[in-house]
Design a protein around this motif. Structure first.
Motif, mmCIF file in Angstrom:
data_model
loop_
_atom_site.group_PDB
_atom_site.id
_atom_site.type_symbol
_atom_site.label_atom_id
_atom_site.label_comp_id
_atom_site.label_asym_id
_atom_site.label_seq_id
_atom_site.Cartn_x
_atom_site.Cartn_y
_atom_site.Cartn_z
ATOM 1 N N UNK A 33 0.596 -1.514 0.091
ATOM 2 C CA UNK A 33 -0.162 -0.077 0.866
ATOM 3 C C UNK A 33 0.966 1.002 0.022
ATOM 4 N N UNK A 34 1.847 1.452 0.677
ATOM 5 C CA UNK A 34 2.599 2.717 0.820
ATOM 6 C C UNK A 34 3.289 2.153 -0.795
ATOM 7 N N UNK A 35 3.631 2.044 -1.085
ATOM 8 C CA UNK A 35 4.670 1.697 -2.792
ATOM 9 C C UNK A 35 3.146 1.926 -3.648
ATOM 10 N N UNK A 36 2.008 1.240 -2.996
ATOM 11 C CA UNK A 36 1.166 2.751 -4.285
ATOM 12 C C UNK A 36 1.053 3.665 -3.478
ATOM 13 N N UNK A 37 1.149 4.353 -2.382
ATOM 14 C CA UNK A 37 0.748 5.799 -2.561
ATOM 15 C C UNK A 37 1.512 6.584 -2.942
ATOM 16 N N UNK A 38 3.443 6.272 -2.669
ATOM 17 C CA UNK A 38 4.301 6.867 -2.842
ATOM 18 C C UNK A 38 4.177 6.471 -4.713
ATOM 19 N N UNK A 39 4.328 5.769 -5.015
ATOM 20 C CA UNK A 39 5.039 5.880 -6.742
ATOM 21 C C UNK A 39 5.895 5.316 -6.871
ATOM 22 N N UNK A 40 6.438 4.559 -5.109
ATOM 23 C CA UNK A 40 7.845 3.879 -5.410
ATOM 24 C C UNK A 40 7.483 2.890 -5.849
ATOM 25 N N UNK A 41 9.173 1.343 -6.186
ATOM 26 C CA UNK A 41 8.806 0.270 -6.430
ATOM 27 C C UNK A 41 9.037 -0.321 -5.061
ATOM 28 N N UNK A 42 8.047 -1.786 -4.823
ATOM 29 C CA UNK A 42 8.466 -1.914 -4.299
ATOM 30 C C UNK A 42 9.887 -2.747 -3.710
ATOM 31 N N UNK A 43 10.432 -3.019 -4.849
ATOM 32 C CA UNK A 43 11.763 -3.681 -4.423
ATOM 33 C C UNK A 43 12.211 -2.757 -4.614
ATOM 34 N N UNK A 44 12.384 -1.062 -4.697
ATOM 35 C CA UNK A 44 13.204 -0.034 -4.566
ATOM 36 C C UNK A 44 13.082 0.629 -2.549
ATOM 37 N N UNK A 45 11.380 -0.051 -1.914
ATOM 38 C CA UNK A 45 11.217 0.310 -1.016
ATOM 39 C C UNK A 45 12.207 -0.347 0.022
ATOM 40 N N UNK A 46 12.404 -1.972 -0.393
ATOM 41 C CA UNK A 46 12.794 -3.131 -0.094
ATOM 42 C C UNK A 46 13.506 -2.948 0.090
ATOM 43 N N UNK A 47 14.491 -2.379 -0.869
ATOM 44 C CA UNK A 47 16.694 -2.407 -0.695
ATOM 45 C C UNK A 47 16.729 -0.715 0.392
ATOM 46 N N UNK A 48 15.786 0.167 0.268
ATOM 47 C CA UNK A 48 16.070 1.229 1.563
ATOM 48 C C UNK A 48 15.735 1.092 2.339
ATOM 49 N N UNK A 49 14.618 0.143 2.803
ATOM 50 C CA UNK A 49 14.180 0.171 3.929
ATOM 51 C C UNK A 49 15.298 -0.958 4.715
ATOM 52 N N UNK A 50 15.987 -1.937 3.583
ATOM 53 C CA UNK A 50 16.843 -3.124 4.102
ATOM 54 C C UNK A 50 18.494 -1.986 4.761
ATOM 55 N N UNK A 51 18.685 -1.163 3.740
ATOM 56 C CA UNK A 51 19.334 -0.174 4.105
ATOM 57 C C UNK A 51 20.232 -0.629 2.809
ATOM 58 N N UNK A 52 20.456 -0.818 2.189
ATOM 59 C CA UNK A 52 20.597 -1.276 0.937
ATOM 60 C C UNK A 52 21.082 -0.713 -0.165
ATOM 61 N N UNK A 53 20.449 0.014 -0.392
ATOM 62 C CA UNK A 53 20.026 1.286 -1.688
ATOM 63 C C UNK A 53 20.054 3.097 -0.866
ATOM 64 N N UNK A 54 20.494 3.939 -1.077
ATOM 65 C CA UNK A 54 20.591 5.471 -0.663
ATOM 66 C C UNK A 54 19.008 5.639 -1.309
ATOM 67 N N UNK A 55 18.492 6.063 -0.671
ATOM 68 C CA UNK A 55 17.441 6.007 -2.052
ATOM 69 C C UNK A 55 17.537 8.496 -2.358
ATOM 70 N N UNK A 56 17.435 8.728 -3.543
ATOM 71 C CA UNK A 56 16.741 9.292 -4.294
ATOM 72 C C UNK A 56 15.894 10.887 -3.099
#
Length: 79
Positions: A33-56
């Motif tokens: 639901x968060x991805x639908x609200x923000x327009x961020x892909x689920x894989x990107x959100x998963x990587x951000x929340x896991x600390x594996x990606x620097x969010x833009x």
């Protein structure tokens, strides 16, 4: 993930991801639901929340808006 950054940056990235995940869960959003609200892909959100990606910056803006928080709330560690 390549370790091309100092440990303190990797730690802060993980802290940011945990904070976003905690705030998202407290707002009763699933990742889906968060991805639908923000327009961020689920894989990107998963990587951000896991600390594996620097969010833009744009992603941080969308995340903060969806959570009704400031970006500083997301990126500044609690005191």
């Amino acid at each position: 993930m390549p370790r091309d950054q100092p440990d303190w940056i990797i730690e802060r990235r993980r802290d940011l991801g945990e904070r976003i995940a905690d705030l998202r869960a407290a707002a009763h959003h699933t990742q889906e639901t968060f991805c639908a609200t923000t327009g961020i892909s689920r894989s990107t959100l998963q990587r951000i929340e896991a600390g594996e990606a620097d969010p833009r910056y744009g992603d941080l803006l969308r995340i903060a808006a969806a959570l009704d928080k400031s970006i500083s709330t997301l990126v500044d560690p609690p005191r």
